[in-house]
Design a protein around this motif. Structure first.
Motif, PDB file in Angstrom:
ATOM      1  N   TRP A 376     -51.168  59.695  22.823  1.00  0.00           N
ATOM      2  CA  TRP A 376     -51.073  60.312  21.511  1.00  0.00           C
ATOM      3  C   TRP A 376     -52.150  59.748  20.592  1.00  0.00           C
ATOM      4  O   TRP A 376     -52.692  58.676  20.823  1.00  0.00           O
ATOM      5  CB  TRP A 376     -49.709  60.011  20.900  1.00  0.00           C
ATOM      6  CG  TRP A 376     -48.528  60.463  21.694  1.00  0.00           C
ATOM      7  CD1 TRP A 376     -48.105  59.965  22.893  1.00  0.00           C
ATOM      8  CD2 TRP A 376     -47.620  61.497  21.347  1.00  0.00           C
ATOM      9  NE1 TRP A 376     -46.983  60.619  23.316  1.00  0.00           N
ATOM     10  CE2 TRP A 376     -46.654  61.569  22.380  1.00  0.00           C
ATOM     11  CE3 TRP A 376     -47.507  62.366  20.265  1.00  0.00           C
ATOM     12  CZ2 TRP A 376     -45.598  62.471  22.365  1.00  0.00           C
ATOM     13  CZ3 TRP A 376     -46.447  63.267  20.249  1.00  0.00           C
ATOM     14  CH2 TRP A 376     -45.519  63.316  21.286  1.00  0.00           C
ATOM     15  N   VAL A 378     -52.511  58.355  16.747  1.00  0.00           N
ATOM     16  CA  VAL A 378     -51.577  57.771  15.789  1.00  0.00           C
ATOM     17  C   VAL A 378     -52.332  57.301  14.557  1.00  0.00           C
ATOM     18  O   VAL A 378     -53.367  56.634  14.670  1.00  0.00           O
ATOM     19  CB  VAL A 378     -50.814  56.571  16.400  1.00  0.00           C
ATOM     20  CG1 VAL A 378     -49.905  55.925  15.367  1.00  0.00           C
ATOM     21  CG2 VAL A 378     -50.000  57.025  17.596  1.00  0.00           C
ATOM     22  N   GLN A 380     -51.555  55.136  10.956  1.00  0.00           N
ATOM     23  CA  GLN A 380     -50.554  54.284  10.310  1.00  0.00           C
ATOM     24  C   GLN A 380     -51.078  53.782   8.964  1.00  0.00           C
ATOM     25  O   GLN A 380     -52.248  53.394   8.848  1.00  0.00           O
ATOM     26  CB  GLN A 380     -50.207  53.076  11.196  1.00  0.00           C
ATOM     27  CG  GLN A 380     -49.496  53.436  12.485  1.00  0.00           C
ATOM     28  CD  GLN A 380     -49.255  52.230  13.387  1.00  0.00           C
ATOM     29  OE1 GLN A 380     -49.774  51.141  13.139  1.00  0.00           O
ATOM     30  NE2 GLN A 380     -48.460  52.423  14.440  1.00  0.00           N
ATOM     31  N   GLN A 394     -46.415  56.829   9.111  1.00  0.00           N
ATOM     32  CA  GLN A 394     -47.048  57.046  10.412  1.00  0.00           C
ATOM     33  C   GLN A 394     -47.061  58.527  10.738  1.00  0.00           C
ATOM     34  O   GLN A 394     -46.114  59.256  10.451  1.00  0.00           O
ATOM     35  CB  GLN A 394     -46.306  56.291  11.519  1.00  0.00           C
ATOM     36  CG  GLN A 394     -46.837  56.610  12.923  1.00  0.00           C
ATOM     37  CD  GLN A 394     -46.232  55.776  14.015  1.00  0.00           C
ATOM     38  OE1 GLN A 394     -46.571  54.600  14.152  1.00  0.00           O
ATOM     39  NE2 GLN A 394     -45.340  56.354  14.817  1.00  0.00           N
ATOM     40  N   ARG A 396     -48.057  60.954  14.197  1.00  0.00           N
ATOM     41  CA  ARG A 396     -48.315  60.840  15.638  1.00  0.00           C
ATOM     42  C   ARG A 396     -48.314  62.229  16.263  1.00  0.00           C
ATOM     43  O   ARG A 396     -47.416  63.033  16.034  1.00  0.00           O
ATOM     44  CB  ARG A 396     -47.229  59.986  16.279  1.00  0.00           C
ATOM     45  CG  ARG A 396     -47.410  59.669  17.766  1.00  0.00           C
ATOM     46  CD  ARG A 396     -46.353  58.654  18.193  1.00  0.00           C
ATOM     47  NE  ARG A 396     -46.530  58.196  19.556  1.00  0.00           N
ATOM     48  CZ  ARG A 396     -45.658  58.429  20.549  1.00  0.00           C
ATOM     49  NH1 ARG A 396     -44.557  59.112  20.305  1.00  0.00           N
ATOM     50  NH2 ARG A 396     -45.884  57.965  21.758  1.00  0.00           N
ATOM     51  N   TRP A 486     -38.978  58.101  13.260  1.00  0.00           N
ATOM     52  CA  TRP A 486     -39.764  57.717  14.427  1.00  0.00           C
ATOM     53  C   TRP A 486     -39.589  56.252  14.803  1.00  0.00           C
ATOM     54  O   TRP A 486     -40.237  55.753  15.725  1.00  0.00           O
ATOM     55  CB  TRP A 486     -41.258  58.010  14.199  1.00  0.00           C
ATOM     56  CG  TRP A 486     -41.804  57.648  12.845  1.00  0.00           C
ATOM     57  CD1 TRP A 486     -42.057  58.492  11.809  1.00  0.00           C
ATOM     58  CD2 TRP A 486     -42.151  56.332  12.353  1.00  0.00           C
ATOM     59  NE1 TRP A 486     -42.538  57.817  10.727  1.00  0.00           N
ATOM     60  CE2 TRP A 486     -42.624  56.478  11.025  1.00  0.00           C
ATOM     61  CE3 TRP A 486     -42.124  55.072  12.908  1.00  0.00           C
ATOM     62  CZ2 TRP A 486     -43.040  55.404  10.248  1.00  0.00           C
ATOM     63  CZ3 TRP A 486     -42.534  53.981  12.142  1.00  0.00           C
ATOM     64  CH2 TRP A 486     -42.989  54.161  10.827  1.00  0.00           C
ATOM     65  N   TYR A 490     -40.941  54.047  18.195  1.00  0.00           N
ATOM     66  CA  TYR A 490     -41.894  52.984  17.900  1.00  0.00           C
ATOM     67  C   TYR A 490     -41.456  51.679  18.555  1.00  0.00           C
ATOM     68  O   TYR A 490     -42.221  51.020  19.279  1.00  0.00           O
ATOM     69  CB  TYR A 490     -41.995  52.825  16.378  1.00  0.00           C
ATOM     70  CG  TYR A 490     -42.924  51.726  15.895  1.00  0.00           C
ATOM     71  CD1 TYR A 490     -44.255  52.004  15.596  1.00  0.00           C
ATOM     72  CD2 TYR A 490     -42.470  50.432  15.707  1.00  0.00           C
ATOM     73  CE1 TYR A 490     -45.108  51.011  15.137  1.00  0.00           C
ATOM     74  CE2 TYR A 490     -43.308  49.427  15.254  1.00  0.00           C
ATOM     75  CZ  TYR A 490     -44.631  49.713  14.963  1.00  0.00           C
ATOM     76  OH  TYR A 490     -45.462  48.716  14.511  1.00  0.00           O
ATOM     77  N   ASP A 507     -50.058  53.726  22.215  1.00  0.00           N
ATOM     78  CA  ASP A 507     -50.834  54.276  21.106  1.00  0.00           C
ATOM     79  C   ASP A 507     -50.330  53.801  19.750  1.00  0.00           C
ATOM     80  O   ASP A 507     -51.114  53.694  18.801  1.00  0.00           O
ATOM     81  CB  ASP A 507     -50.826  55.812  21.157  1.00  0.00           C
ATOM     82  CG  ASP A 507     -49.449  56.370  21.439  1.00  0.00           C
ATOM     83  OD1 ASP A 507     -48.682  56.586  20.491  1.00  0.00           O
ATOM     84  OD2 ASP A 507     -49.146  56.571  22.628  1.00  0.00           O
ATOM     85  N   GLN A 508     -49.019  53.525  19.625  1.00  0.00           N
ATOM     86  CA  GLN A 508     -48.505  52.993  18.360  1.00  0.00           C
ATOM     87  C   GLN A 508     -48.728  51.489  18.258  1.00  0.00           C
ATOM     88  O   GLN A 508     -48.792  50.932  17.165  1.00  0.00           O
ATOM     89  CB  GLN A 508     -47.001  53.303  18.241  1.00  0.00           C
ATOM     90  CG  GLN A 508     -46.701  54.789  18.177  1.00  0.00           C
ATOM     91  CD  GLN A 508     -45.209  55.077  18.218  1.00  0.00           C
ATOM     92  OE1 GLN A 508     -44.597  55.315  17.181  1.00  0.00           O
ATOM     93  NE2 GLN A 508     -44.629  55.054  19.401  1.00  0.00           N
TER      94      GLN A 508
END
Length: 533
Positions: A376, A378, A380, A394, A396, A486, A490, A507-508
């Motif tokens: 993904w 992302v 933030q 965030q 995504r 989310w 996460y 990705d996070q």
């Protein structure tokens, strides 16, 4: 025959009390023949009809019941000989796949022989009694006369006058003198395992090994021949539970695998590569709650976001178990805040504990492809106050290059300084300066001005960066919004992160580690960003 209500298969809730159906003698012979044909043709019709007979309640059908019924019908028709179904607790799996399927199977072939296993003798015997109770109803006997042998009144083991019957035992219990199925063509029985391991034993290596070894050492020897079906239906409770054990090839069998999470994702992950002996059963379920009558969106989000139920959700409800606490990041390390006010730029950690942000940064991790197998992208937004950082927002998604640029600019614009709306703009916007990030930086800086976005030179491998960032989380310096929709995904991503890089997504994690490194550990890197601007 409309009063029987066996043809109206819909998703709508039904009255709790449906009223009695009546007695077989009240129906004309032709209507009984039609009813028999319908019930033999459909496991769902059979289930709904006899649930009404036993309980005086309507069996509420949902879309997942159709999938379960089709998978079971494939077993009956010989298309599937090894089946694993993973479904959340309380979704009537036992009613359909154990009680109804065995009673229905004996209606279709009264010589069929079944072995039923569950994690406790109490549950196995309770299901055995429910099956017998179904067979002993006036309706079943009118449609499929089937007397029991006078010497088989036990809960554990019983037979009918045709030699068909059931052996019900707890997981790990002895199975002697009885085999599932017969040495003949067509459906003649099955082994049906329903929750072979209880959730409380999920983290006991000894009990998991006992349950798993049962498949290796016992089951195949209890089949009349190797094509007699084995059905495993269970909620996931651990990475190494029987489902995971079998799907990774422990017995060498290939398993048709139906996965039904409580929340059908919009972008499902690829089928796990480690499930080398699993054949995923595809479905076309629309994204959203699997059975809204059982768990609606609000209830699912509560399960996802509550720290007390996050592991339970990922395993038993999402059918995606992970090592609790993770190998590098512990769930209990995270801190949470209640609210963020973008106008005053204050954080309410808890009532009476309010802090003012000193600055905010945006960090992004980007991917160019949007197919399911790719990561993904992302974005933030992080805020800093009093030696701590707070994840404020965030976004995504899986976006290709033109859409990725548009989405990132929109995210940045959302958090720019606007008097009376957002009184503190973003100080830095940082993107990894390689792969898709390079093009994103160049394109947006061309449009927005040099230095609008600056690159992050990630010069360490992911595991080294994770080990460097983990102490800040453990020290309680990283705060997350406790009410975010989310939040569960996460935290789950951090739980799954492993030093062996066996996880599917990080990705996070990447932009979070960027924020920790620049805002808590090495603030000199921000001087570099200032120089670029």
């Amino acid at each position: 025959m409309s009063e029987l209500d066996i043809f109206s298969f819909d998703d709508s809730p039904a009255p709790v009390y449906a009223g009695p159906i009546g007695l077989p003698r009240e129906f004309e012979p032709n209507r009984l023949r039609i009813l028999k044909y319908v019930l033999e043709s459909s496991i769902l019709a059979f289930t709904r009809f006899f649930h009404r007979i036993r309980e005086n309640n309507r069996f509420i059908l949902n879309r997942h019941h159709w999938l379960l019924a089709q998978a079971l019908m494939d077993v009956y028709e010989g298309k599937t000989t090894r089946l694993i179904i993973n479904v959340p607790p309380g979704y009537t799996k036992t009613m359909l796949a154990v009680i109804s399927f065995i009673a229905w199977g004996l209606a279709r072939n009264p010589r069929a022989r079944f072995i039923h296993i569950s994690y406790s003798d109490e549950l196995a015997y309770e299901n055995s009694v429910a099956i017998r109770d179904t067979i002993e109803t006036d309706w079943y006997q009118a449609l499929w006369p089937s007397e029991f042998k006078v010497d088989t009144q036990a809960k554990k083991r019983w037979k009918n006058k045709y030699g068909g019957g059931l052996l019900a035992v707890p997981s790990g219990g002895g199975i002697t003198g009885f085999r599932a199925g017969r040495m003949e063509s067509g459906f003649s029985g099955a082994i049906i395992i329903d929750d072979p391991l209880k959730p409380a034993d999920a983290f006991s290596d000894a009990k998991r090994n006992t349950a798993n070894n049962y498949f290796v050492n016992t089951f195949n020897s209890r089949l009349a021949h190797e094509d007699i079906p084995i059905i495993v239906i269970m909620q996931r409770i651990h990475e190494d539970d029987p489902s995971g054990f079998l799907l990774r090839g422990a017995t060498g069998d290939l398993w048709d695998h139906l996965i039904l999470p409580v929340d059908i994702p919009k972008h499902p992950d690829p089928y796990p590569a480690e499930y080398t002996h699993g054949i995923p059963i595809k479905h076309n379920l629309k994204p959203g709650p699997l059975w809204e009558y059982k768990h609606n969106r609000k209830e699912i989000d509560k399960l996802k976001t509550s720290p007390k139920t996050q592991y339970t959700f990922s395993s038993q409800y999402d059918q995606n178990p992970t090592t609790i606490g993770g190998s590098l990041f512990k769930t209990e390390w995270w801190r949470y805040y209640e609210a963020y006010d973008p106008i005053s730029n204050t954080i309410v950690i808890e009532p009476g504990n309010v802090v003012s942000l000193q600055y905010k940064n945006i960090y992004a991790d980007t991917a160019m492809k949007k197919e399911a197998r790719h990561d993904w992208s992302v974005f933030q937004l992080w805020g800093y106050a009093q030696g701590k950082i707070f994840l404020l927002d965030q976004s995504r998604g899986k976006w290709e290059a033109p859409e990725l640029k548009k989405e990132f600019i929109a995210f940045c614009k959302k958090h720019e300084f606007i008097r009376g709306v957002n009184t503190m703009g973003t100080r830095f916007r940082r993107v990894e300066d390689k792969s898709s990030g390079i093009g994103l930086i160049q394109e947006i800086n061309k449009e927005k001005g040099k230095g609008y976005i600056s690159g992050i030179p990630r010069d360490k491998d992911k595991v080294s960066r994770a080990r460097s960032g983990a102490p800040s989380i453990a020290e309680g310096k990283v705060y997350l919004p406790q009410a975010s929709i989310w939040l569960a995904e996460y935290i789950l991503e951090f739980q799954k992160f492993s030093a062996e890089m066996s996880h599917r997504h990080d990705d996070q994690i990447d932009p979070t580690l960027d924020a920790i490194n620049e805002m808590l550990i090495d603030i000199s890197t921000l001087n570099y960003a200032t120089a670029v601007r």
